[in-house]
Motif scaffolding. Structure first.
Motif, short mmCIF file in Angstrom:
data_model
loop_
_atom_site.label_atom_id
_atom_site.label_comp_id
_atom_site.label_asym_id
_atom_site.label_seq_id
_atom_site.Cartn_x
_atom_site.Cartn_y
_atom_site.Cartn_z
N THR A 102 0.86 -1.19 0.00
CA THR A 102 0.00 0.00 0.00
C THR A 102 0.89 1.24 0.00
N GLU A 106 -1.45 6.56 1.57
CA GLU A 106 -2.75 5.97 1.93
C GLU A 106 -2.75 5.43 3.36
N LEU A 107 -1.58 5.11 3.89
CA LEU A 107 -1.48 4.57 5.24
C LEU A 107 -1.39 5.65 6.32
N ALA A 149 2.64 4.27 -8.30
CA ALA A 149 1.77 3.98 -7.17
C ALA A 149 1.52 2.49 -7.03
#
Length: 188
Positions: A102, A106-107, A149
């Motif tokens: 990920t 986003e984390l 990404a």
């Protein structure tokens, strides 16, 4: 710190004519920077007397910086005690990690929530981009392959002193439960 100052100034070895200090004086003497820790280190092996730490004062630690006394004899004793502490390994640290497919961005909200929920655990996140074979797609490859990404990986680290092992395990369990199981590449 306030109690240690009062005890030291009124205990054995203090001058018999010593006046008690006003509360505001003791308050000022006991101010510590935000995030500071007081470390009770044993005296250095073979040290003697007050300079050895027989009259124990804690050592102030802020992050990776130790604040040492300015009196040469006390400085030498604390440096020797600190070196002995560091050479012996200091407080053990428990480390766990999770490698995720990920992107770090986003984390970030999840890591912030984990930090708030598990304050004894230090969390870190480190993005990485696996090397692509020559001629593979993407911006550098000049072809129609996966974009950056899709290739980004994130290593999430969780650290705490060994006494907080349950907290580290709980934080790791919360992390694993909150991400897509297919995104978990490895936990250690």
């Amino acid at each position: 710190m306030r109690g240690a100052i009062r005890e030291r100034l009124s205990g054995e070895g203090s001058p018999s004519d010593a006046r008690p200090l006003a509360d505001e004086v003791v308050d000022k003497m006991s101010l510590l920077p935000a995030g500071a820790r007081l470390r009770d280190l044993p005296p250095a092996p073979g040290a003697r007397g007050e300079a050895s730490g027989a009259v124990q004062w804690p050592l102030l630690q802020v992050g990776h910086v130790f604040v040492l006394p300015g009196v040469p004899a006390f400085f030498a004793a604390k440096v020797n005690g600190l070196v002995a502490h560091l050479v012996s390994g200091g407080a053990p640290v428990l480390k766990r990690s999770a490698s995720l497919s990920t992107p770090e961005v986003e984390l970030a909200p999840l890591i912030n929530r984990l930090a708030a929920t598990h304050p004894a655990v230090k969390l870190g996140s480190y993005p990485s981009f696996p090397p692509q074979p020559e001629g593979a797609g993407g911006a550098a490859g000049g072809g129609g392959g996966a974009d950056a990404a899709q290739l980004e990986r994130t290593l999430v680290t969780l650290e705490a002193e060994a006494g907080s092992a349950a907290e580290v395990e709980a934080a790791l369990a919360d992390l694993v439960a909150a991400v897509d199981p297919a995104a978990i590449l490895k936990t250690e």
